[in-house]
Design a protein around this motif. Structure first.
Motif, PDB file in Angstrom:
ATOM      1  N   PRO A  23     -19.179  26.336  42.416  1.00 38.68           N
ATOM      2  CA  PRO A  23     -18.815  27.443  43.600  1.00 38.68           C
ATOM      3  C   PRO A  23     -17.502  27.781  43.756  1.00 38.68           C
ATOM      4  CG  PRO A  23     -19.615  25.707  44.538  1.00 38.68           C
ATOM      5  CD  PRO A  23     -19.244  25.271  43.184  1.00 38.68           C
ATOM      6  N   ARG A  24     -16.706  27.019  43.751  1.00 36.71           N
ATOM      7  CA  ARG A  24     -15.103  27.168  44.054  1.00 36.71           C
ATOM      8  C   ARG A  24     -14.243  27.904  43.315  1.00 36.71           C
ATOM      9  NH1 ARG A  24     -14.321  21.034  46.030  1.00 36.71           N
ATOM     10  NH2 ARG A  24     -15.757  20.629  44.576  1.00 36.71           N
ATOM     11  N   ASN A  25     -14.687  28.337  42.345  1.00 37.74           N
ATOM     12  CA  ASN A  25     -13.657  29.080  41.309  1.00 37.74           C
ATOM     13  C   ASN A  25     -12.419  28.038  40.745  1.00 37.74           C
ATOM     14  OD1 ASN A  25     -14.916  31.428  41.515  1.00 37.74           O
ATOM     15  ND2 ASN A  25     -13.836  32.042  43.675  1.00 37.74           N
ATOM     16  N   ASP A  26     -12.794  26.630  40.607  1.00 40.73           N
ATOM     17  CA  ASP A  26     -11.937  26.030  40.033  1.00 40.73           C
ATOM     18  C   ASP A  26     -12.386  24.923  39.312  1.00 40.73           C
ATOM     19  OD1 ASP A  26      -9.123  24.993  39.776  1.00 40.73           O
ATOM     20  OD2 ASP A  26      -9.434  23.657  41.593  1.00 40.73           O
ATOM     21  N   PRO A  27     -12.154  24.855  38.087  1.00 40.72           N
ATOM     22  CA  PRO A  27     -10.939  25.276  37.308  1.00 40.72           C
ATOM     23  C   PRO A  27     -11.245  26.960  36.865  1.00 40.72           C
ATOM     24  CG  PRO A  27     -12.038  24.097  35.906  1.00 40.72           C
ATOM     25  CD  PRO A  27     -12.911  23.781  37.131  1.00 40.72           C
ATOM     26  N   ILE A  28     -10.331  27.506  36.251  1.00 37.32           N
ATOM     27  CA  ILE A  28     -10.559  28.853  35.588  1.00 37.32           C
ATOM     28  C   ILE A  28     -10.364  28.720  34.216  1.00 37.32           C
ATOM     29  CG2 ILE A  28      -9.368  31.089  35.807  1.00 37.32           C
ATOM     30  CD1 ILE A  28      -7.992  30.423  38.441  1.00 37.32           C
ATOM     31  N   ALA A  29     -10.996  29.483  33.358  1.00 40.54           N
ATOM     32  CA  ALA A  29     -10.950  29.537  31.931  1.00 40.54           C
ATOM     33  C   ALA A  29     -10.137  30.772  31.486  1.00 40.54           C
ATOM     34  CB  ALA A  29     -12.293  29.610  31.308  1.00 40.54           C
ATOM     35  N   VAL A  30      -8.828  30.738  31.099  1.00 38.55           N
ATOM     36  CA  VAL A  30      -8.049  31.734  30.822  1.00 38.55           C
ATOM     37  C   VAL A  30      -7.619  31.675  29.232  1.00 38.55           C
ATOM     38  CG1 VAL A  30      -5.766  32.381  31.224  1.00 38.55           C
ATOM     39  CG2 VAL A  30      -7.040  31.348  33.000  1.00 38.55           C
ATOM     40  N   ARG A  31      -7.805  32.868  28.596  1.00 35.21           N
ATOM     41  CA  ARG A  31      -7.439  33.184  27.372  1.00 35.21           C
ATOM     42  C   ARG A  31      -6.170  33.463  27.237  1.00 35.21           C
ATOM     43  NH1 ARG A  31     -11.613  34.431  22.616  1.00 35.21           N
ATOM     44  NH2 ARG A  31     -12.147  32.421  23.657  1.00 35.21           N
ATOM     45  N   VAL A  32      -5.428  32.959  26.338  1.00 33.20           N
ATOM     46  CA  VAL A  32      -4.056  33.401  25.567  1.00 33.20           C
ATOM     47  C   VAL A  32      -4.046  33.382  24.399  1.00 33.20           C
ATOM     48  CG1 VAL A  32      -2.754  31.109  26.156  1.00 33.20           C
ATOM     49  CG2 VAL A  32      -1.563  33.246  26.278  1.00 33.20           C
ATOM     50  N   GLY A  33      -3.894  34.755  23.714  1.00 27.32           N
ATOM     51  CA  GLY A  33      -3.965  34.708  22.344  1.00 27.32           C
ATOM     52  C   GLY A  33      -5.366  34.427  21.897  1.00 27.32           C
ATOM     53  N   HIS A  34      -5.478  33.492  20.931  1.00 28.83           N
ATOM     54  CA  HIS A  34      -6.829  33.241  20.483  1.00 28.83           C
ATOM     55  C   HIS A  34      -7.279  31.776  20.848  1.00 28.83           C
ATOM     56  CE1 HIS A  34      -6.962  36.682  17.743  1.00 28.83           C
ATOM     57  NE2 HIS A  34      -5.816  36.159  17.289  1.00 28.83           N
ATOM     58  N   THR A  35      -6.705  31.362  21.888  1.00 27.35           N
ATOM     59  CA  THR A  35      -7.109  29.996  22.625  1.00 27.35           C
ATOM     60  C   THR A  35      -7.423  30.240  24.055  1.00 27.35           C
ATOM     61  OG1 THR A  35      -5.411  28.971  21.050  1.00 27.35           O
ATOM     62  CG2 THR A  35      -6.346  27.772  22.848  1.00 27.35           C
ATOM     63  N   THR A  36      -8.216  29.479  24.370  1.00 26.97           N
ATOM     64  CA  THR A  36      -9.066  29.338  25.818  1.00 26.97           C
ATOM     65  C   THR A  36      -8.541  28.028  26.285  1.00 26.97           C
ATOM     66  OG1 THR A  36     -10.655  30.838  25.271  1.00 26.97           O
ATOM     67  CG2 THR A  36     -10.833  29.457  27.490  1.00 26.97           C
ATOM     68  N   PHE A  37      -7.930  28.425  27.810  1.00 23.60           N
ATOM     69  CA  PHE A  37      -7.711  26.966  28.511  1.00 23.60           C
ATOM     70  C   PHE A  37      -8.187  26.848  29.629  1.00 23.60           C
ATOM     71  CE2 PHE A  37      -4.095  28.285  25.770  1.00 23.60           C
ATOM     72  CZ  PHE A  37      -3.796  26.980  25.039  1.00 23.60           C
ATOM     73  N   ALA A  38      -8.411  25.601  30.217  1.00 20.77           N
ATOM     74  CA  ALA A  38      -8.977  25.532  31.353  1.00 20.77           C
ATOM     75  C   ALA A  38      -7.811  25.192  32.359  1.00 20.77           C
ATOM     76  CB  ALA A  38      -9.819  24.333  31.610  1.00 20.77           C
ATOM     77  N   LEU A  39      -7.632  26.039  33.483  1.00 14.34           N
ATOM     78  CA  LEU A  39      -6.306  25.707  34.351  1.00 14.34           C
ATOM     79  C   LEU A  39      -6.998  25.522  35.843  1.00 14.34           C
ATOM     80  CD1 LEU A  39      -3.944  28.641  33.395  1.00 14.34           C
ATOM     81  CD2 LEU A  39      -4.102  26.167  32.539  1.00 14.34           C
ATOM     82  N   ARG A  40      -6.211  24.632  36.449  1.00 15.59           N
ATOM     83  CA  ARG A  40      -6.598  24.484  38.027  1.00 15.59           C
ATOM     84  C   ARG A  40      -6.054  25.702  38.815  1.00 15.59           C
ATOM     85  NH1 ARG A  40      -4.401  19.485  36.666  1.00 15.59           N
ATOM     86  NH2 ARG A  40      -5.854  17.771  36.541  1.00 15.59           N
ATOM     87  N   SER A  41      -6.828  26.172  39.863  1.00 10.81           N
ATOM     88  CA  SER A  41      -6.065  27.436  40.446  1.00 10.81           C
ATOM     89  C   SER A  41      -4.452  27.067  40.863  1.00 10.81           C
ATOM     90  CB  SER A  41      -6.781  27.685  41.777  1.00 10.81           C
ATOM     91  OG  SER A  41      -8.096  28.088  41.265  1.00 10.81           O
ATOM     92  N   ARG A  42      -4.364  25.766  41.145  1.00 10.84           N
ATOM     93  CA  ARG A  42      -2.900  25.781  41.618  1.00 10.84           C
ATOM     94  C   ARG A  42      -1.855  25.933  40.389  1.00 10.84           C
ATOM     95  NH1 ARG A  42      -0.394  20.771  41.079  1.00 10.84           N
ATOM     96  NH2 ARG A  42       1.536  20.692  42.248  1.00 10.84           N
ATOM     97  N   GLU A  43      -2.405  25.522  39.008  1.00 11.54           N
ATOM     98  CA  GLU A  43      -1.546  25.807  38.063  1.00 11.54           C
ATOM     99  C   GLU A  43      -1.525  27.288  37.520  1.00 11.54           C
ATOM    100  OE1 GLU A  43      -2.605  21.536  35.645  1.00 11.54           O
ATOM    101  OE2 GLU A  43      -3.958  23.572  35.457  1.00 11.54           O
ATOM    102  N   ALA A  44      -2.613  28.099  37.616  1.00 17.36           N
ATOM    103  CA  ALA A  44      -2.666  29.271  37.595  1.00 17.36           C
ATOM    104  C   ALA A  44      -1.861  29.998  38.335  1.00 17.36           C
ATOM    105  CB  ALA A  44      -4.110  29.901  37.395  1.00 17.36           C
TER     106      ALA A  44
END
Length: 94
Positions: A61-82
């Motif tokens: 429920p806290r929106n952390d981590p966030i799955a982010v796609r850059v190019g053809h790869t998906t990464f899990a980033l902490r909100s602080r990193e994003a």
């Protein structure tokens, strides 16, 4: 079906709406050594200015981590990193 309009101003990736393409414009300024290490790792894995990114999903429920796609790869980033990644909408391009 309502579509979410992309923001018109540059902001941190952690605030970007899901499934909306964005362009990496740079990084938030920081003097913190830990954040500088995170920035270096983000650059190494492909979060470079000019790259296209998209928030794919957010953890519940806290929106952390966030799955982010850059190019053809998906990464899990902490909100602080994003939050260190600055992005803007394609419609904001000059």
């Amino acid at each position: 079906m309502n579509q979410i309009a992309p923001p018109t101003v540059e902001q941190g990736l952690h605030q970007w709406p899901s499934q909306i393409l964005a362009e990496v414009t740079g990084f938030a300024p920081t003097t913190d050594a830990e954040d500088q290490d995170v920035l270096r790792r983000l650059l190494e894995i492909g979060f470079l200015p000019g790259e296209t990114v998209r928030v794919v999903a957010r953890s519940f429920p806290r929106n952390d981590p966030i799955a982010v796609r850059v190019g053809h790869t998906t990464f899990a980033l902490r909100s602080r990193e994003a939050a260190l990644i600055r992005v803007r909408s394609f419609s904001a391009w000059p």
